[in-house]
Motif scaffolding. Structure first.
Motif, PDB file in Angstrom:
ATOM      1  N   SER A 227      34.635 -36.780  33.597  1.00  0.00           N
ATOM      2  CA  SER A 227      36.094 -36.927  33.634  1.00  0.00           C
ATOM      3  C   SER A 227      36.819 -35.716  33.072  1.00  0.00           C
ATOM      4  N   ASP A 325      37.486 -38.256  25.822  1.00  0.00           N
ATOM      5  CA  ASP A 325      38.669 -38.426  26.657  1.00  0.00           C
ATOM      6  C   ASP A 325      38.652 -39.749  27.419  1.00  0.00           C
ATOM      7  N   GLY A 326      37.713 -40.653  27.050  1.00  0.00           N
ATOM      8  CA  GLY A 326      37.644 -41.916  27.776  1.00  0.00           C
ATOM      9  C   GLY A 326      36.952 -43.003  26.995  1.00  0.00           C
ATOM     10  N   ARG A 327      36.590 -44.076  27.686  1.00  0.00           N
ATOM     11  CA  ARG A 327      35.894 -45.209  27.065  1.00  0.00           C
ATOM     12  C   ARG A 327      34.394 -44.990  27.193  1.00  0.00           C
ATOM     13  N   ASP A 356      43.259 -42.303  28.870  1.00  0.00           N
ATOM     14  CA  ASP A 356      42.185 -43.208  29.265  1.00  0.00           C
ATOM     15  C   ASP A 356      41.307 -43.669  28.113  1.00  0.00           C
TER      16      ASP A 356
END
Length: 632
Positions: A227, A325-327, A356
């Motif tokens: 991502s 930057d995400g899960r 996110d």
């Protein structure tokens, strides 16, 4: 080894009034030790007091915040007030102003002994697990040098004490200052009492960046999932180096490591591999983008292993800094690995990037809510680096007695995550004073590596007053930068009929010393031998033996108010110099040769001109931007 963490928030000025906020996370005990010997006189003694009042005015004063004590010395020692004498800032400032000038000899050793045996004791207000800073101001040599060195050594044996030494005037012994101070970066010199305010921000910066000499191990865990992409991943690496640059490196001070996680986990730099800052930072930028899924739990497991007793043999503070930057792909396993990391006594910071991320997961991964940070984009990472550094320094205040701690309770209560506005500056502002006015600028270009040479016309067409205006311009330009062996280094030469090398890149490597050297540059006042100055710049200054670094951007800034004595030779030398450096030319007044300015500069946008010396300040921002843009 000493152990100290002193934190100062941004100090900005509007007119001459400072914003009163400092030490946001941990309080401090500050003891001023002030020379009141006969060599000073009452007027100069009072200038010291005014400086101390201004510096103290930055802090929140109170029994649970910062406390201040003042000791004066001459033939004898006078305790003006203890750390616990006053709980309000107004009372502290008033007491400083009422201090009497003692007059007499210079028995510095008695003052240092007094601070150790009396000022920094519990009964006089010294607190456990609180930063202790001793700031010594003196205008000369002590009467008993050996006893002074001995007293300073005993004081510095305390792990929680940092000593800063400020020398004023020409009678100061630099060796004695160094013996008094905790290290060379804790020494300051000014040529007169009137110039004390010029080190106000430098003293603040030094205090701010003093993060203790005790050992700390810091491990970075970077999201390398698909991502992000390689461009944003690179911005994470640059953030790591921005943080790393704030710390001293070594097996007994700070060690750092780095891993990345995606579908799998990669140990890029083991925690014990590099003992120098330059080695670590160079290898950080070689780390490759991995791509894949987001298995954060695997990264946390590796982080725990790297910060375990099996790897680290020295008792130390242990920190993990995680960027994502995400899960995570497996939330429950991520939470469990984070819990194990906390159980092992690792203070865990987590930075969420973009929209996110899962705020609840960020809070579960961090060891404390105050250790959660959020930014909207990768470009904003630099905006929070000082907050991260300050938090780490705050945690280092208390030396660990065990490598395990009781885990902090996990809670899912809704809260607003720590955020950073895009306008937040990367570094603390630098405040400087010229011609009686005060302005605030942020350090330029970030922690980049550059060698910047000033080539200053010192011919008779200028006169000493105008030459001083050039020095003011150079001084204000230089103090915007992070100066040091891993950042920007400065060199300066002046020229008239002959060329004078004032200092090389490796002559001064601390900000205070560079700025003092600029201020103390003398005027010559003869011809205008520009060609020889450019020749010296090329053949002598940008050499490794004089501190020029192969990994640094070479920048030359030529400032002149007239035509060179030998225009043809000047063009030839400029052409050769531009092969190894980016050259800027600044012309002042109507007598400058426009063609020659253009021939000296590397490109047309690097040519600048002002009508008078008074207007030099108007191009400061322009030349800073030009020098930084794609160069530094």
């Amino acid at each position: 080894m000493m152990h100290l963490a002193v934190l100062l928030l941004v100090i900005s000025y509007h007119g001459t009034n400072a914003v009163t906020r400092a030490c946001p996370y941990k309080p401090a005990d500050i003891v001023f030790v002030v020379d009141g010997s006969g060599s000073e006189g009452l007027a100069n003694f009072q200038k010291q007091l005014a400086f101390i009042q201004n510096f103290t005015g930055q802090f929140e004063i109170g029994k649970n915040q910062t406390q201040v004590s003042l000791v004066t010395f001459s033939t004898d020692v006078t305790n003006e007030f203890n750390l616990n004498s006053y709980a309000r800032k107004v009372d502290v400032l008033s007491a400083i102003g009422r201090t009497n000038y003692p007059n007499g000899e210079t028995h510095t050793h008695l003052a240092l002994d007094y601070v150790r045996l009396h000022s920094l004791t519990p009964q006089n207000g010294s607190r456990t697990n609180v930063n202790k800073i001793v700031i010594v101001l003196t205008d000369g040599k002590s009467n008993e040098e050996a006893l002074t060195v001995q007293a300073a050594s005993l004081l510095k044996l305390r792990r929680d004490v940092s000593v800063i030494a400020i020398g004023i005037g020409n009678a100061v012994d630099p060796r004695e200052l160094l013996a008094i101070a905790s290290n060379k970066n804790h020494t300051f010199t000014v040529t007169s009492f009137d110039l004390l305010e010029t080190i106000h921000q430098d003293l603040t910066d030094t205090t701010c960046h003093t993060c203790g000499q005790g050992p700390a191990d810091i491990f970075f865990l970077l999201d390398s999932s698909g991502s992000e992409g390689s461009v944003n991943f690179r911005k994470q690496l640059e953030f790591v180096n921005t943080v790393a640059n704030e710390f001293d490196f070594g097996p007994d001070t700070t060690q750092m490591g780095l891993a990345t996680f995606a579908t799998g986990v990669s140990l890029e730099i083991p925690i014990t591999r590099y003992h120098t800052k330059s080695e670590f930072m160079q290898n950080v930028l070689r780390v490759l983008f991995r791509d894949g899924e987001s298995n954060l739990h695997l990264g946390l497991e590796l982080t725990r292993t790297q910060l375990s007793d099996k790897i680290l043999t020295v008792k130390s503070h242990r920190f993990a800094i995680i960027l994502t930057d995400g899960r995570s792909l497996e939330h429950e396993r991520t939470v469990e690995e984070a819990r194990k990391l906390h159980m092992n006594g690792v203070e865990t910071f987590v930075i969420g990037i973009g929209n996110d991320v899962d705020d609840m997961e960020l809070r579960d991964v961090a060891s404390d809510r105050s250790h959660v940070f959020r930014v909207n984009t990768f470009d904003q990472l630099d905006n929070i680096h000082q907050q991260i550094v300050d938090r780490i320094c705050a945690e280092k205040t208390v030396f660990p007695t065990t490598t395990t701690t009781t885990p902090k309770p996990t809670t899912h209560t809704t809260m607003s995550p720590t955020t950073t506005k895009p306008t937040t500056t990367t570094h603390k502002p630098t405040t400087h004073t010229t011609m009686g006015t005060t302005t605030t600028t942020k350090p330029a270009c970030g922690p980049k590596v550059a060698d910047i040479l000033f080539v200053l016309d010192s011919s008779d067409s200028e006169g000493p007053e105008n030459f001083k205006k050039i020095l003011d311009f150079v001084y204000n330009f230089a103090r915007q930068f992070a100066i040091g062996v891993n950042n920007v280094l400065f060199s300066l030469i002046t020229y008239s009929s002959s060329v004078n090398v004032r200092f090389y890149f490796n002559t001064y490597t601390s900000r205070n010393n560079v700025l003092n050297a600029i201020q103390n540059t003398s005027y010559i006042g003869l011809g205008t031998n520009t060609s020889d100055a450019l020749h010296v710049a090329r053949t002598e200054i940008f050499q490794t033996q004089h501190g020029s670094r192969p990994n640094a951007t070479n920048i030359v800034i030529v400032i002149t108010d007239g035509r060179s004595r030998n225009p043809n030779a000047t063009v030839v030398e400029a052409t050769l110099l531009k092969k190894t450096a980016e050259v800027f030319s600044i012309g002042i007044g109507p007598e400058v040769d426009q063609h020659e300015l253009s021939a000296i500069a590397s490109k047309p946008s690097y040519v600048m001109q002002v009508n008078s010396f008074e207007l030099l300040h108007t191009i400061e921002g322009k030349i800073t931007e030009a020098a930084c843009s794609g160069r530094i």
